[in-house]
Write an enzyme that holds these catalytic residues in place. Structure first.
Site, PDB file in Angstrom:
ATOM      1  N   LYS A 170      65.780  -5.084  13.016  1.00 14.06           N
ATOM      2  CA  LYS A 170      65.698  -5.674  12.091  1.00 14.06           C
ATOM      3  C   LYS A 170      65.504  -5.086  10.645  1.00 14.06           C
ATOM      4  O   LYS A 170      65.473  -5.018   9.212  1.00 14.06           O
ATOM      5  CB  LYS A 170      63.709  -6.704  12.342  1.00 14.06           C
ATOM      6  CG  LYS A 170      63.230  -7.915  11.171  1.00 14.06           C
ATOM      7  CD  LYS A 170      63.988  -8.491   9.877  1.00 14.06           C
ATOM      8  CE  LYS A 170      63.649  -9.192   9.135  1.00 14.06           C
ATOM      9  NZ  LYS A 170      64.308  -9.620   8.429  1.00 14.06           N
ATOM     10  N   LYS A 238      56.520  -3.399   3.473  1.00  9.47           N
ATOM     11  CA  LYS A 238      55.886  -2.577   4.398  1.00  9.47           C
ATOM     12  C   LYS A 238      57.563  -2.298   5.360  1.00  9.47           C
ATOM     13  O   LYS A 238      57.870  -1.491   6.084  1.00  9.47           O
ATOM     14  CB  LYS A 238      55.905  -3.496   5.517  1.00  9.47           C
ATOM     15  CG  LYS A 238      55.214  -3.787   6.333  1.00  9.47           C
ATOM     16  CD  LYS A 238      55.901  -4.637   7.228  1.00  9.47           C
ATOM     17  CE  LYS A 238      55.921  -6.271   6.456  1.00  9.47           C
ATOM     18  NZ  LYS A 238      56.587  -6.789   8.041  1.00  9.47           N
TER      19      LYS A 238
END
Ligand SMILES: NC(=O)C1=CN([C@@H]2O[C@H](COP(=O)(O)OP(=O)(O)OC[C@H]3O[C@@H](n4cnc5c(N)ncnc54)[C@H](OP(=O)(O)O)[C@@H]3O)[C@@H](O)[C@H]2O)C=CC1
Ligand SMILES: O=CC(=O)O
Length: 289
Positions: A170, A238
């Site tokens: 991811k 992030k």
């Protein structure tokens, strides 16, 4: 099938709604509990704490903002750990780093519970329409048990092996996506400043080898400075930060991603973190001679 669902943000709300619409019994919890009410109208039950949800459900899914949130919901008072154990499964679909995922996995499995990380690729609309790409890793038995739910949530599920591999995949995907968004934004600004019509640029891009759903879907709204959040910029930053840390650990030089991260950080510092990550375009647009 009864499932618990922790975290009703942009993604969690759409995903739990989808499960309800497809016949699952869903018990929901959210830190801001009032957000559960909308789901109740569609048949959900509410758990007052993560622990209560886990106590009630054999399978519990979490979709939380970041590593701090994912850890807090498991380890804090009234958290998942208080009720997880043998015969129960916990599936964390949040985007976190492999270390966070491993820490959660160790804690869950030490109680006899089963753990799967399953971050997703795909944003608000794919979450609403069950078109996510699921990147699972961890307990294979729990993966197989979760397939009926994954088939509702996604168009394709991958089982990637040991815990950490889903998180890594991811982060790699989102590192590429964040760099692409910066290059795209720079291209839009350059086309405008050099006297071209940026709408023509969108048409040209869409017919060539680098055509993609992100440019096609977000480009026209970006040109109107519409950055209504599907994927909040603070989460993209992030993900860049966590991907760069993965690069550090593996001695992979990533100057393009590092530059993209700086743009997202600048956008955050200017208060754009809750807008869509396409809002990085606004800070590039501001840069003048
Ligand atoms: N949006 C997208 O397009 C995609 C997002 N993701 C990832 O999915 C995850 C969720 O994203 P998204 O739904 O967009 O995010 P949102 O910001 O919309 O939602 C975040 C959720 O996390 C909860 N939360 C935050 N901090 C805490 C905490 N300390 N304790 C408990 N709960 C907490 C929030 O609760 P509260 O309502 O109380 O604030 C909310 O339910 C992120 O990891 C993101 O990177 C992955 C793919 C696509
Ligand atoms: O994480 C975001 C996405 O669109 O995927």
């Amino acid at each position: 099938m009864e499932v618990g669902f922790l975290g009703l943000g942009i993604m969690g709300k759409a995903m739990s709604m989808n499960l309800l619409k497809n016949g699952f019994k869903v018990t929901v919890w959210n830190r801001t509990l009032s957000k559960c009410n909308e789901l109740v109208e569609f048949g959900a039950s509410i758990g007052e704490t993560p622990a209560q949800v886990v106590k009630k459900c054999r399978l519990t899914i979490a979709m939380l903002s970041d590593p701090a949130a994912a850890l807090s919901v498991v380890f804090d008072k009234d958290g998942v750990l208080e009720q997880i154990g043998s015969g129960k499964g916990y599936i964390d679909m949040s985007t976190v780093d492999p270390e966070t995922s491993s820490k959660i996995s160790q804690a869950i499995t030490s109680t006899g519970g089963a753990f799967l990380e399953a971050p997703v690729s795909g944003s608000k609309q794919p979450a609403e329409t069950g078109q996510l790409v699921i990147l699972a890793a961890g307990d294979k038995g729990l993966y197989e048990e979760s397939i009926p739910a994954f088939d509702v949530l996604g168009k394709k599920s991958f089982f990637l092996g040991q815990v950490g591999n889903g998180a890594k995949m991811k982060l790699v995907v989102n590192m590429i996506m964040g760099s692409m968004m910066n290059a795209f934004s720079e291209g839009l600004v350059l086309s405008e400043r050099s006297g071209l019509n940026p709408h023509d640029l969108l048409d040209v891009l869409d017919l060539g080898a680098i055509a993609n759903p992100m440019f096609r879907g977000k480009g026209p709204a970006m040109l109107k400075s519409n950055h209504s959040p599907a994927f909040p910029l603070k989460h993209q930053q992030k993900d860049m930060r966590l991907a760069l840390a993965l690069g550090d650990e593996n001695a992979v030089s990533m100057p393009v991603a590092a530059a993209a991260n700086e743009s997202f950080k600048k956008a955050r510092s200017m208060g754009l973190g809750d807008l869509d990550f396409s809002a990085v375009y606004e800070i590039l647009k501001m840069t003048k001679d």
